[in-house]
Write a protein that holds these residues in place. Structure first.
Motif, PDB file in Angstrom:
ATOM      1  N   TYR A 107       0.817  -1.213   0.000  1.00 12.90           N
ATOM      2  CA  TYR A 107       0.000   0.000   0.000  1.00 12.90           C
ATOM      3  C   TYR A 107       0.854   1.269   0.000  1.00 12.90           C
ATOM      4  O   TYR A 107       0.390   2.338  -0.347  1.00 12.90           O
ATOM      5  CB  TYR A 107      -0.966   0.014   1.190  1.00 12.90           C
ATOM      6  CG  TYR A 107      -0.336  -0.248   2.535  1.00 12.90           C
ATOM      7  CD1 TYR A 107       0.427   0.723   3.180  1.00 12.90           C
ATOM      8  CD2 TYR A 107      -0.512  -1.470   3.171  1.00 12.90           C
ATOM      9  CE1 TYR A 107       1.001   0.485   4.412  1.00 12.90           C
ATOM     10  CE2 TYR A 107       0.064  -1.723   4.409  1.00 12.90           C
ATOM     11  CZ  TYR A 107       0.819  -0.744   5.026  1.00 12.90           C
ATOM     12  OH  TYR A 107       1.399  -0.985   6.250  1.00 12.90           O
ATOM     13  N   VAL A 110       1.399   1.989  -3.974  1.00 14.02           N
ATOM     14  CA  VAL A 110       0.303   1.985  -4.945  1.00 14.02           C
ATOM     15  C   VAL A 110       0.338   3.209  -5.854  1.00 14.02           C
ATOM     16  O   VAL A 110       0.232   3.098  -7.080  1.00 14.02           O
ATOM     17  CB  VAL A 110      -1.064   1.892  -4.223  1.00 14.02           C
ATOM     18  CG1 VAL A 110      -2.202   2.195  -5.180  1.00 14.02           C
ATOM     19  CG2 VAL A 110      -1.237   0.498  -3.636  1.00 14.02           C
ATOM     20  N   ASN A 262      -8.287   1.672  -2.405  1.00 15.58           N
ATOM     21  CA  ASN A 262      -7.450   0.743  -3.171  1.00 15.58           C
ATOM     22  C   ASN A 262      -8.226  -0.471  -3.671  1.00 15.58           C
ATOM     23  O   ASN A 262      -8.047  -0.922  -4.804  1.00 15.58           O
ATOM     24  CB  ASN A 262      -6.269   0.277  -2.324  1.00 15.58           C
ATOM     25  CG  ASN A 262      -5.209   1.347  -2.155  1.00 15.58           C
ATOM     26  OD1 ASN A 262      -5.091   2.246  -2.972  1.00 15.58           O
ATOM     27  ND2 ASN A 262      -4.433   1.255  -1.084  1.00 15.58           N
TER      28      ASN A 262
END
Length: 357
Positions: A107, A110, A262
């Motif tokens: 994460y 990303v 996400n």
């Protein structure tokens, strides 16, 4: 929201001269815009808030947040489907000795990965613009506008006819370069599916189908694949030296609001990439048929120049190789239909006169 997506609005601008096709534009326009917009969205705290918030009593919150963001968090995969207050205290993070731990670090990357993917999708377009060198724009000149004076139109058509007569059977390499870029588009989109699967630890290849299957299951049987790939609540262990030099471990519960965005982004990208790869694969099949089918090229040229007599189109198609056909077909996308009809007639006269001489 306009502040987030306003910076990509320039990519929506249409070119005055078309040098490719709709499938090509799905790659370097639609996909690039989507990826850049998503990259900007996941960095916008205005709509998401802090990307991570960790709860612990002994460690200052800002220190814990920074530490867990840098060194990653983890979940217990076997506990993701537990029920709060019955099986576990919190699904995915209830600790049990000896159980598998899955760390989540992607994460952090990303936004960078999405931007990098946008660059990869633009590379075939950049190559084609470099190789094309503005040839179609130079040949079209002012003939894409119906309001052209007769003298200007006559001069432009004369130049075009002379260009074709001089370069007949010498433009195959120009077309081959475009076909190479189409192949690169297909290789890129398929390769990026495998790349994202590697980036998400093997979860992306079936991510979209798993989400669809999840929505069709009974509530008590559901195991949310989005929670498995992008958990909203994770665990983090902070290591600190005590007064005597002994390492002390402090557990923290971390909330990842960013993963709410996400998980939706990657569901969309899964379907988008699968559809785009299928469309691009079909376009390559169409291109192979065009390259090896002279009759197909004739029918396509006839469809492009609807106002021109069929016998003139057939006369040109018999004399043109794949490169000549490709340039003439590209011109048909940009030149006014009435002017294009006159150009075809003049070109037939020129080529037939050249043969007689």
């Amino acid at each position: 929201m306009f502040d987030v997506f306003g910076s990509v609005k320039g990519l929506l601008k249409l070119d005055s001269v078309c040098i490719d096709n709709n499938v090509f534009r799905l790659h370097y326009k639609a996909t690039v815009i989507v990826l850049i917009a998503f990259s900007l969205l996941v960095t916008s705290r205005q709509y998401i808030g802090d990307p991570i918030d960790c709860i612990t009593d002994e460690i200052p919150p800002h220190v814990m947040d920074t530490y867990c963001w840098i060194y990653s968090t983890f979940t217990i995969p076997n506990r993701l489907n537990g029920r709060v207050g019955v099986d576990v205290i919190q699904p995915g993070v209830s600790n049990h000795e000896g159980e598998e731990i899955k760390y989540h670090k992607y994460y952090q990357w990303v936004c960078f990965v999405l931007f990098f993917q946008a660059i990869l999708f633009y590379i075939p377009r950049y190559l084609w613009k470099t190789w094309e060198g503005g040839r179609i724009k130079m040949l079209v000149l002012d003939l894409n506008c119906p309001m052209v004076t007769e003298d200007c139109k006559a001069d432009r058509k004369k130049l075009l006819v002379e260009y074709f007569a001089t370069n007949l059977h010498m433009q195959n390499f120009y077309a081959i370069r475009f076909f190479i870029c189409e192949v690169l588009n297909f290789v890129n989109v398929v390769g990026q599916i495998f790349f994202m699967d590697f980036f998400l630890d093997g979860e992306f290849s079936t991510y979209g189908s798993d989400v669809v299957r999840f929505t069709e299951m009974e509530p008590e049987e559901r195991g949310d694949p989005m929670a498995r790939v992008f958990p909203k609540v994770t665990k983090c262990t902070f290591h600190k030296f005590g007064p005597s030099g002994t390492v002390q471990n402090f557990d923290g519960l971390c909330v990842l609001p960013l993963n709410i965005v996400n998980e939706k982004i990657y569901v969309f990208l899964w379907f988008w990439f699968v559809v785009l790869s299928i469309i691009t694969g079909l376009s390559l099949l169409y291109r192979i048929i065009v390259c090896f089918g002279s009759d197909v090229r004739m029918y396509l040229l006839r469809a492009r120049s609807r106002l021109a007599p069929h016998e003139e189109i057939e006369a040109i198609a018999r004399k043109c190789q794949i490169g000549d056909w490709f340039v003439l077909y590209q011109l048909g996308k940009n030149i006014d239909p009435l002017i294009y009809k006159e150009l075809v007639s003049d070109l037939v006269e020129k080529l037939e006169g050249k043969e007689q001489v």
